[in-house]
Design a protein around this motif. Structure first.
Motif, PDB file in Angstrom:
ATOM      1  N   MET A  48       0.831  -1.210   0.000  1.00 43.85           N
ATOM      2  CA  MET A  48       0.000   0.000   0.000  1.00 43.85           C
ATOM      3  C   MET A  48       0.868   1.263   0.000  1.00 43.85           C
ATOM      4  SD  MET A  48      -2.886  -1.198   2.760  1.00 43.85           S
ATOM      5  CE  MET A  48      -3.666   0.412   2.901  1.00 43.85           C
ATOM      6  N   THR A  49       1.969   1.238   0.762  1.00 47.49           N
ATOM      7  CA  THR A  49       2.875   2.384   0.792  1.00 47.49           C
ATOM      8  C   THR A  49       3.474   2.626  -0.585  1.00 47.49           C
ATOM      9  OG1 THR A  49       3.413   2.020   3.123  1.00 47.49           O
ATOM     10  CG2 THR A  49       4.999   3.290   1.838  1.00 47.49           C
ATOM     11  N   ALA A  50       3.899   1.562  -1.247  1.00 51.62           N
ATOM     12  CA  ALA A  50       4.505   1.695  -2.572  1.00 51.62           C
ATOM     13  C   ALA A  50       3.520   2.210  -3.608  1.00 51.62           C
ATOM     14  CB  ALA A  50       5.075   0.352  -3.020  1.00 51.62           C
ATOM     15  N   ASN A  51       2.242   1.926  -3.412  1.00 46.27           N
ATOM     16  CA  ASN A  51       1.228   2.312  -4.403  1.00 46.27           C
ATOM     17  C   ASN A  51       0.417   3.533  -4.011  1.00 46.27           C
ATOM     18  OD1 ASN A  51       1.613   0.196  -6.419  1.00 46.27           O
ATOM     19  ND2 ASN A  51       1.020  -1.174  -4.770  1.00 46.27           N
ATOM     20  N   ALA A  52       0.782   4.192  -2.915  1.00 42.93           N
ATOM     21  CA  ALA A  52       0.028   5.368  -2.471  1.00 42.93           C
ATOM     22  C   ALA A  52       0.186   6.517  -3.466  1.00 42.93           C
ATOM     23  CB  ALA A  52       0.497   5.795  -1.090  1.00 42.93           C
ATOM     24  N   ASN A  53      -0.929   7.115  -3.821  1.00 42.78           N
ATOM     25  CA  ASN A  53      -0.913   8.234  -4.753  1.00 42.78           C
ATOM     26  C   ASN A  53      -1.216   9.567  -4.083  1.00 42.78           C
ATOM     27  OD1 ASN A  53      -0.403   6.752  -7.214  1.00 42.78           O
ATOM     28  ND2 ASN A  53      -2.445   5.908  -6.957  1.00 42.78           N
ATOM     29  N   THR A  54      -1.726   9.522  -2.871  1.00 50.81           N
ATOM     30  CA  THR A  54      -2.040  10.742  -2.139  1.00 50.81           C
ATOM     31  C   THR A  54      -1.455  10.621  -0.727  1.00 50.81           C
ATOM     32  OG1 THR A  54      -4.128   9.938  -1.203  1.00 50.81           O
ATOM     33  CG2 THR A  54      -4.225  10.977  -3.401  1.00 50.81           C
ATOM     34  N   PHE A  55      -1.358  11.746  -0.064  1.00 53.75           N
ATOM     35  CA  PHE A  55      -0.850  11.714   1.305  1.00 53.75           C
ATOM     36  C   PHE A  55      -1.789  10.926   2.209  1.00 53.75           C
ATOM     37  CE2 PHE A  55      -0.239  13.526   5.575  1.00 53.75           C
ATOM     38  CZ  PHE A  55       1.085  13.156   5.757  1.00 53.75           C
ATOM     39  N   THR A  56      -3.076  11.035   2.008  1.00 53.57           N
ATOM     40  CA  THR A  56      -4.043  10.279   2.817  1.00 53.57           C
ATOM     41  C   THR A  56      -3.841   8.784   2.633  1.00 53.57           C
ATOM     42  OG1 THR A  56      -5.636  12.088   2.686  1.00 53.57           O
ATOM     43  CG2 THR A  56      -6.497   9.919   3.275  1.00 53.57           C
ATOM     44  N   GLU A  57      -3.644   8.344   1.402  1.00 48.57           N
ATOM     45  CA  GLU A  57      -3.371   6.926   1.154  1.00 48.57           C
ATOM     46  C   GLU A  57      -2.080   6.492   1.844  1.00 48.57           C
ATOM     47  OE1 GLU A  57      -3.309   6.356  -3.076  1.00 48.57           O
ATOM     48  OE2 GLU A  57      -5.468   6.667  -3.279  1.00 48.57           O
ATOM     49  N   LEU A  58      -1.082   7.367   1.846  1.00 42.25           N
ATOM     50  CA  LEU A  58       0.181   7.055   2.499  1.00 42.25           C
ATOM     51  C   LEU A  58      -0.002   6.946   4.014  1.00 42.25           C
ATOM     52  CD1 LEU A  58       3.199   6.548   2.126  1.00 42.25           C
ATOM     53  CD2 LEU A  58       3.545   9.033   2.233  1.00 42.25           C
ATOM     54  N   VAL A  59      -0.808   7.821   4.594  1.00 38.64           N
ATOM     55  CA  VAL A  59      -1.091   7.758   6.033  1.00 38.64           C
ATOM     56  C   VAL A  59      -1.754   6.426   6.383  1.00 38.64           C
ATOM     57  CG1 VAL A  59      -2.553   8.726   7.857  1.00 38.64           C
ATOM     58  CG2 VAL A  59      -1.170  10.242   6.442  1.00 38.64           C
ATOM     59  N   VAL A  60      -2.762   6.047   5.620  1.00 34.71           N
ATOM     60  CA  VAL A  60      -3.464   4.784   5.876  1.00 34.71           C
ATOM     61  C   VAL A  60      -2.497   3.606   5.723  1.00 34.71           C
ATOM     62  CG1 VAL A  60      -5.290   3.236   5.041  1.00 34.71           C
ATOM     63  CG2 VAL A  60      -5.730   5.691   5.258  1.00 34.71           C
TER      64      VAL A  60
END
Length: 107
Positions: A48-60
């Motif tokens: 999920m970290t590698a595929n995060a496209n937004t900061f919110t996705e990165l936080v999750v």
């Protein structure tokens, strides 16, 4: 950078809150299965970290990563002395060295 600090703080808080819960769970369930579940969650958080496209996705993703990382130390600290009864100290030393060496080479 505020976002980097937030990511680090969230990881630390979630990881820290997981530790006593995992410790209690490890006392009541199969530790190897709990460790395997943690590794699976950790892997999902990594993907999920590698595929995060937004900061919110990165936080999750980092929260999921922290939850998956939670079982590692409580279970390792109880399993290693059982797995290596004659070399408890050496096993624990190598484990801890690996944790810190891994962090050092990750930068």
């Amino acid at each position: 950078d505020g976002q980097g600090a937030l990511l680090t703080t969230l990881f630390t808080v979630v990881y820290s809150l997981c530790l006593p819960l995992i410790g209690l769970a490890a006392d009541k369930t199969n530790r190897k299965n709990l460790l395997a579940a943690g590794a699976a969650i950790w892997t999902a958080g990594t993907v999920m970290t590698a595929n995060a496209n937004t900061f919110t996705e990165l936080v999750v993703a980092r929260i999921v990563f922290a939850i998956g990382n939670g079982p590692q130390n409580p279970i390792a600290f109880s399993l290693l002395p059982e797995l290596f009864p004659r070399n408890k100290n050496a096993a624990m030393s190598l484990y801890n060295m690996g944790v810190h060496f891994g962090r050092a080479i990750s930068f």
